[in-house]
Design a protein around this motif. Structure first.
Motif, PDB file in Angstrom:
ATOM      1  N   LEU A  26       0.835  -1.201   0.000  1.00 17.08           N
ATOM      2  CA  LEU A  26       0.000   0.000   0.000  1.00 17.08           C
ATOM      3  C   LEU A  26       0.872   1.256   0.000  1.00 17.08           C
ATOM      4  CD1 LEU A  26      -2.997  -0.862   2.345  1.00 17.08           C
ATOM      5  CD2 LEU A  26      -2.684  -1.282  -0.092  1.00 17.08           C
ATOM      6  N   ASN A  27       1.963   1.226   0.752  1.00 22.79           N
ATOM      7  CA  ASN A  27       2.895   2.356   0.732  1.00 22.79           C
ATOM      8  C   ASN A  27       3.474   2.554  -0.667  1.00 22.79           C
ATOM      9  OD1 ASN A  27       2.562   2.941   3.452  1.00 22.79           O
ATOM     10  ND2 ASN A  27       4.229   1.594   4.098  1.00 22.79           N
ATOM     11  N   ARG A  28       3.756   1.449  -1.322  1.00 24.77           N
ATOM     12  CA  ARG A  28       4.283   1.510  -2.694  1.00 24.77           C
ATOM     13  C   ARG A  28       3.253   2.107  -3.648  1.00 24.77           C
ATOM     14  NH1 ARG A  28       5.834  -3.936  -6.118  1.00 24.77           N
ATOM     15  NH2 ARG A  28       6.148  -2.954  -8.151  1.00 24.77           N
ATOM     16  N   LEU A  29       1.996   1.699  -3.512  1.00 22.46           N
ATOM     17  CA  LEU A  29       0.939   2.230  -4.376  1.00 22.46           C
ATOM     18  C   LEU A  29       0.773   3.741  -4.192  1.00 22.46           C
ATOM     19  CD1 LEU A  29      -1.763  -0.568  -3.936  1.00 22.46           C
ATOM     20  CD2 LEU A  29      -0.409  -0.118  -5.994  1.00 22.46           C
ATOM     21  N   ILE A  30       0.879   4.181  -2.935  1.00 20.85           N
ATOM     22  CA  ILE A  30       0.768   5.618  -2.661  1.00 20.85           C
ATOM     23  C   ILE A  30       1.920   6.363  -3.333  1.00 20.85           C
ATOM     24  CG2 ILE A  30       0.750   7.383  -0.852  1.00 20.85           C
ATOM     25  CD1 ILE A  30      -1.768   5.643  -0.905  1.00 20.85           C
ATOM     26  N   ARG A  31       3.129   5.823  -3.208  1.00 15.03           N
ATOM     27  CA  ARG A  31       4.304   6.458  -3.825  1.00 15.03           C
ATOM     28  C   ARG A  31       4.173   6.519  -5.345  1.00 15.03           C
ATOM     29  NH1 ARG A  31       7.155   3.074  -0.257  1.00 15.03           N
ATOM     30  NH2 ARG A  31       7.791   1.756  -2.021  1.00 15.03           N
ATOM     31  N   GLU A  32       3.520   5.512  -5.906  1.00 17.21           N
ATOM     32  CA  GLU A  32       3.363   5.442  -7.368  1.00 17.21           C
ATOM     33  C   GLU A  32       2.180   6.275  -7.871  1.00 17.21           C
ATOM     34  OE1 GLU A  32       5.197   0.890  -7.818  1.00 17.21           O
ATOM     35  OE2 GLU A  32       3.025   1.220  -7.909  1.00 17.21           O
ATOM     36  N   HIS A  33       1.467   6.916  -6.953  1.00 21.25           N
ATOM     37  CA  HIS A  33       0.356   7.825  -7.282  1.00 21.25           C
ATOM     38  C   HIS A  33      -0.754   7.146  -8.092  1.00 21.25           C
ATOM     39  CE1 HIS A  33       2.799  11.077  -5.721  1.00 21.25           C
ATOM     40  NE2 HIS A  33       3.781  10.745  -6.536  1.00 21.25           N
ATOM     41  N   HIS A  34      -1.122   5.945  -7.675  1.00 23.36           N
ATOM     42  CA  HIS A  34      -2.209   5.244  -8.353  1.00 23.36           C
ATOM     43  C   HIS A  34      -3.561   5.876  -8.022  1.00 23.36           C
ATOM     44  CE1 HIS A  34      -0.231   1.659 -10.068  1.00 23.36           C
ATOM     45  NE2 HIS A  34       0.644   1.824  -9.076  1.00 23.36           N
ATOM     46  N   LYS A  35      -4.480   5.783  -8.977  1.00 23.66           N
ATOM     47  CA  LYS A  35      -5.888   6.103  -8.750  1.00 23.66           C
ATOM     48  C   LYS A  35      -6.698   4.877  -9.156  1.00 23.66           C
ATOM     49  CE  LYS A  35      -5.920  10.457  -7.357  1.00 23.66           C
ATOM     50  NZ  LYS A  35      -6.513  10.896  -6.065  1.00 23.66           N
ATOM     51  N   PHE A  36      -7.654   4.491  -8.311  1.00 25.66           N
ATOM     52  CA  PHE A  36      -8.447   3.289  -8.582  1.00 25.66           C
ATOM     53  C   PHE A  36      -9.928   3.619  -8.689  1.00 25.66           C
ATOM     54  CE2 PHE A  36      -4.663   1.645  -6.361  1.00 25.66           C
ATOM     55  CZ  PHE A  36      -4.212   0.754  -7.333  1.00 25.66           C
ATOM     56  N   ASP A  37     -10.580   2.948  -9.636  1.00 23.78           N
ATOM     57  CA  ASP A  37     -12.030   3.075  -9.794  1.00 23.78           C
ATOM     58  C   ASP A  37     -12.756   2.148  -8.828  1.00 23.78           C
ATOM     59  OD1 ASP A  37     -11.637   4.747 -12.163  1.00 23.78           O
ATOM     60  OD2 ASP A  37     -11.051   2.883 -13.157  1.00 23.78           O
ATOM     61  N   LEU A  38     -12.095   1.038  -8.479  1.00 21.84           N
ATOM     62  CA  LEU A  38     -12.700   0.052  -7.578  1.00 21.84           C
ATOM     63  C   LEU A  38     -11.608  -0.538  -6.697  1.00 21.84           C
ATOM     64  CD1 LEU A  38     -15.264  -2.738  -8.412  1.00 21.84           C
ATOM     65  CD2 LEU A  38     -13.123  -3.355  -7.289  1.00 21.84           C
ATOM     66  N   ILE A  39     -11.878  -0.639  -5.394  1.00 20.86           N
ATOM     67  CA  ILE A  39     -10.993  -1.352  -4.478  1.00 20.86           C
ATOM     68  C   ILE A  39     -11.824  -2.369  -3.701  1.00 20.86           C
ATOM     69  CG2 ILE A  39      -9.367  -1.211  -2.550  1.00 20.86           C
ATOM     70  CD1 ILE A  39      -8.672   1.602  -3.377  1.00 20.86           C
ATOM     71  N   TYR A  40     -11.377  -3.615  -3.735  1.00 17.75           N
ATOM     72  CA  TYR A  40     -12.071  -4.717  -3.057  1.00 17.75           C
ATOM     73  C   TYR A  40     -11.226  -5.132  -1.847  1.00 17.75           C
ATOM     74  CZ  TYR A  40     -14.229  -9.361  -2.482  1.00 17.75           C
ATOM     75  OH  TYR A  40     -14.861 -10.470  -1.981  1.00 17.75           O
ATOM     76  N   PHE A  41     -11.755  -4.884  -0.647  1.00 21.70           N
ATOM     77  CA  PHE A  41     -11.062  -5.164   0.604  1.00 21.70           C
ATOM     78  C   PHE A  41     -11.476  -6.547   1.109  1.00 21.70           C
ATOM     79  CE2 PHE A  41     -11.331  -0.621   0.183  1.00 21.70           C
ATOM     80  CZ  PHE A  41     -10.221  -0.071   0.809  1.00 21.70           C
ATOM     81  N   ASP A  42     -10.568  -7.531   1.007  1.00 18.73           N
ATOM     82  CA  ASP A  42     -10.915  -8.888   1.424  1.00 18.73           C
ATOM     83  C   ASP A  42      -9.682  -9.600   1.974  1.00 18.73           C
ATOM     84  OD1 ASP A  42     -12.299 -11.249   1.827  1.00 18.73           O
ATOM     85  OD2 ASP A  42     -11.954 -11.970  -0.204  1.00 18.73           O
ATOM     86  N   GLY A  43      -8.935  -8.899   2.841  1.00 19.24           N
ATOM     87  CA  GLY A  43      -7.694  -9.523   3.263  1.00 19.24           C
ATOM     88  C   GLY A  43      -7.483  -9.614   4.758  1.00 19.24           C
ATOM     89  N   ASN A  44      -8.096  -8.727   5.523  1.00 16.33           N
ATOM     90  CA  ASN A  44      -7.844  -8.724   6.966  1.00 16.33           C
ATOM     91  C   ASN A  44      -9.109  -8.235   7.653  1.00 16.33           C
ATOM     92  OD1 ASN A  44      -7.030  -8.211   9.635  1.00 16.33           O
ATOM     93  ND2 ASN A  44      -4.946  -7.698   8.997  1.00 16.33           N
ATOM     94  N   HIS A  45      -9.883  -9.177   8.184  1.00 12.97           N
ATOM     95  CA  HIS A  45     -11.192  -8.843   8.734  1.00 12.97           C
ATOM     96  C   HIS A  45     -11.091  -8.459  10.219  1.00 12.97           C
ATOM     97  CE1 HIS A  45     -12.709 -11.619   5.320  1.00 12.97           C
ATOM     98  NE2 HIS A  45     -12.473 -10.405   4.906  1.00 12.97           N
ATOM     99  N   GLN A  46     -10.280  -7.451  10.482  1.00 11.84           N
ATOM    100  CA  GLN A  46     -10.155  -6.899  11.824  1.00 11.84           C
ATOM    101  C   GLN A  46     -10.432  -5.400  11.764  1.00 11.84           C
ATOM    102  OE1 GLN A  46      -6.837  -8.967  14.295  1.00 11.84           O
ATOM    103  NE2 GLN A  46      -6.062  -8.948  12.214  1.00 11.84           N
ATOM    104  N   LYS A  47     -11.006  -4.886  12.837  1.00 12.93           N
ATOM    105  CA  LYS A  47     -11.450  -3.490  12.856  1.00 12.93           C
ATOM    106  C   LYS A  47     -10.339  -2.506  12.511  1.00 12.93           C
ATOM    107  CE  LYS A  47     -13.262   0.146  15.885  1.00 12.93           C
ATOM    108  NZ  LYS A  47     -13.795   0.484  17.224  1.00 12.93           N
ATOM    109  N   GLN A  48      -9.249  -2.536  13.265  1.00 16.14           N
ATOM    110  CA  GLN A  48      -8.226  -1.505  13.081  1.00 16.14           C
ATOM    111  C   GLN A  48      -7.543  -1.621  11.726  1.00 16.14           C
ATOM    112  OE1 GLN A  48      -8.035   1.066  15.320  1.00 16.14           O
ATOM    113  NE2 GLN A  48      -6.974   1.935  13.540  1.00 16.14           N
ATOM    114  N   ALA A  49      -7.277  -2.849  11.288  1.00 18.96           N
ATOM    115  CA  ALA A  49      -6.650  -3.038   9.977  1.00 18.96           C
ATOM    116  C   ALA A  49      -7.555  -2.501   8.868  1.00 18.96           C
ATOM    117  CB  ALA A  49      -6.347  -4.510   9.748  1.00 18.96           C
TER     118      ALA A  49
END
Length: 258
Positions: free
Chosen positions: A166-189
């Motif tokens: 995610l830090n790498r994506l931010i540095r690369e200045h990506h823009k996304f039309d869709l993000i699917y969150f399915d990796g860590n089912h914990q509140k803080q994460a």
């Protein structure tokens, strides 16, 4: 399981179908996408991809960075069992394809590749470029083999812990039309990933959160996300929570039965 049953009963009390939806955007989304009963040609690839995994008796050792599993007691698991118990259902995979197609998604991101069933549902639309991130090397290797077998060349698979990617994506200045969150089912994460990826969204982006009623913590995370000032429209379908940032709209929250 008792917690989820109570949550589902509460959801049924609050939920509705397309009738009475006063948002034209949400009404069209529900009637033309969510409730689309057409038999799309692309469903065959998604179904074949999933069935292929359901017939795979190989055993792999899973590295789990998230909330753990309520199904498996060991980290050594047969591929078919992961596909059956932890993978996205065919019904949900078809919906994910329809959403990608209906919203004309060009750039998508997935947190949590697993065996790549959801990835295939997004990337079967060849005009969509998908970056998918998986922390477990052995699971990712199965997904990589599947992507190659089904010629899903518009998928970029990154095998690493989420935070680094995610830090790498931010540095690369990506823009996304869709993000699917399915990796860590914990509140803080979940909240951390949401906040970190907000700069990659634009006015017409959609975020999809899996298992928003998985635990009390996930329900709390969902409520915090709904309250965020940049969030304008949310749709709770019980399994998934949809988030839209359409600044031209009045803030509204919906519960929709699928």
């Amino acid at each position: 399981m008792l917690f989820q049953l109570k949550s589902y009963l509460n959801f049924l009390l609050k939920s509705q179908n397309q009738h009475g939806l006063h948002s034209p955007f949400v009404y069209d989304l529900v009637t033309k996408c969510f409730y689309d009963k057409s038999e799309h040609k692309t469903y065959k690839l998604i179904k074949d991809y999933r069935n292929d995994l359901l017939g795979n008796k190989d055993r792999i050792t899973v590295t789990d960075f998230g909330a753990g599993s309520r199904i498996f007691r060991s980290n050594e698991r047969p591929v078919f069992s992961i596909a059956k118990n932890a993978g996205i259902t065919l019904h949900r995979a078809k919906l994910l394809y329809r959403l990608t197609n209906y919203l004309k998604i060009d750039k998508a991101l997935e947190l949590g590749t697993s065996l790549g069933i959801a990835s295939s549902a997004i990337a079967v639309n060849k005009s969509t470029d998908l970056i998918t991130i998986e922390g477990c090397p052995e699971t990712a290797n199965i997904a990589k083999q599947q992507f190659e077998k089904y010629q899903l060349n518009n998928i970029t698979l990154r095998v690493n812990e989420f935070e680094a990617e995610l830090n790498r994506l931010i540095r690369e200045h990506h823009k996304f039309d869709l993000i699917y969150f399915d990796g860590n089912h914990q509140k803080q994460a979940t909240l951390d990933y949401f906040e970190k990826l907000l700069p990659t969204a634009h006015n017409d982006s959609v975020f999809i959160f899996d298992d928003i009623h998985w635990s009390a913590g996930m329900e709390e995370a969902w409520e915090e996300i709904k309250r965020h000032p940049k969030v304008k429209v949310t749709i709770d379908t019980f399994q998934w929570g949809f988030v839209f940032f359409r600044q031209e709209q009045v803030k509204q929250h919906f519960c929709i039965r699928l």
